[in-house]
Enzyme design. Sequence first.
Site, mmCIF file in Angstrom:
data_model
loop_
_atom_site.group_PDB
_atom_site.id
_atom_site.type_symbol
_atom_site.label_atom_id
_atom_site.label_comp_id
_atom_site.label_asym_id
_atom_site.label_seq_id
_atom_site.Cartn_x
_atom_site.Cartn_y
_atom_site.Cartn_z
ATOM 1 N N HIS A 55 0.850 -1.188 0.000
ATOM 2 C CA HIS A 55 0.000 0.000 0.000
ATOM 3 C C HIS A 55 0.889 1.243 0.000
ATOM 4 C CE1 HIS A 55 -3.701 -2.263 1.829
ATOM 5 N NE2 HIS A 55 -3.337 -2.718 0.654
ATOM 6 N N GLU A 57 1.356 3.753 2.033
ATOM 7 C CA GLU A 57 2.121 4.084 3.235
ATOM 8 C C GLU A 57 3.389 3.236 3.336
ATOM 9 O OE1 GLU A 57 -2.299 4.136 4.546
ATOM 10 O OE2 GLU A 57 -1.064 3.261 2.947
ATOM 11 N N ALA A 169 -23.402 13.156 -41.847
ATOM 12 C CA ALA A 169 -24.628 12.497 -42.293
ATOM 13 C C ALA A 169 -24.345 11.179 -43.000
ATOM 14 C CB ALA A 169 -25.411 13.430 -43.218
ATOM 15 N N ASP A 205 -16.987 1.396 -36.455
ATOM 16 C CA ASP A 205 -15.632 1.948 -36.382
ATOM 17 C C ASP A 205 -14.539 0.892 -36.294
ATOM 18 O OD1 ASP A 205 -16.841 4.424 -36.410
ATOM 19 O OD2 ASP A 205 -16.749 4.680 -34.229
ATOM 20 N N ARG A 212 -2.292 3.652 -26.220
ATOM 21 C CA ARG A 212 -1.030 3.837 -26.933
ATOM 22 C C ARG A 212 -0.245 4.999 -26.328
ATOM 23 N NH1 ARG A 212 -0.512 0.807 -31.384
ATOM 24 N NH2 ARG A 212 -2.381 -0.290 -32.103
ATOM 25 N N GLY A 275 -21.594 4.814 -28.575
ATOM 26 C CA GLY A 275 -22.274 5.849 -29.325
ATOM 27 C C GLY A 275 -23.424 6.492 -28.583
#
Length: 353
Positions: A55, A57, A169, A205, A212, A275
Amino acid sequence: MSVSPAERTAMARARRLGDAVLGTTSPNPPVGAVILAADGTPVGEGATARPGGPHAEIAALERAGARARGGTAVVTLEPCAHTGRTGPCADALLAAGVARVVIAVPEPTELAGGGADQLREAGVDVEVGVEQAEAEAGALAGWLTGVREHRPFVVWKVAATLDGRVAAADGTSRWITGEPARAAVHRLRASCDAVVVGSGTALTDDPQLTVRDADGRIADRRPLRVVVDRRNRLPATARVLDDAAPTFISRAGSPRELLAELFDRDVRRVLLEGGPTLAAAFLREGLVDEAVVHLAPTLLGAGPSLVGDLGIATITGALSLAIVEVTPLGGDVQLRLRPTRHTGGRQSANGRS
């Protein structure tokens, strides 16, 4: 509350240390810690390691060594008092001879609580609640959402034109924003445990959804890639199915069901990159905790809007968001916002391991 300038400076540094490990510590909280010597000089610092590692600390004490004796530990979250995969941080602070501990956020879970009381009982001066609001709104926000609402913290990221279009469009959308904004997206992904899109985005897409670095190479931080695909539309050739990072295909019927699945996988911070339809579903259920909007100074006049139907019929029902930060990104602008409506939630007894 008596806090020295050196302690406030150390607390600001501790918050930055927590920010630096976002996306690497879940299901544990991304905590930062700074050790000040007895004269107020910083002598050690650290942040939460990956699960099973030290942790914050412990890392800070290791760097401080004997200089911690008689000094002050400044930490963003109350030191734990239980043994999980690692030992209690409160015991380690006592063994190091720390005389004072300054804490931003009190431990909210039953399992890990009691560290401040243990330190006080041993004669250590303890101050709790120092710059608590800043710490809770920073790196700890995701973990605290998990504790309080038993779900991951959701960051919705969207890139749009000035008139709120996410594509033209004819469906083309690359690139709405410039290179600095795209680089910022990779940094944002690196701070999250999972990146979520819907099957529509994956089909249109074909994103890889990796992180990256500045040179375009896949970075070491590899958040879980999540595609919500209830109708089994994702083809085997989709880039999100390559071996560049782990991938989870969800058949969840609602955003809340999806978040429950991810929470069970130790995800505490989600980046929603889907989307308009998927974004609207999360917003309708009150499950967006933060929005990061990249606005390009261009106009399309037609094409899909940045968010779908929210079921709002009148201006008085509008979902308001508070602007947290405005950042220029080359020729674009980044808005960081948070919805002003609180979604509520429940307290969990889950602590750190």
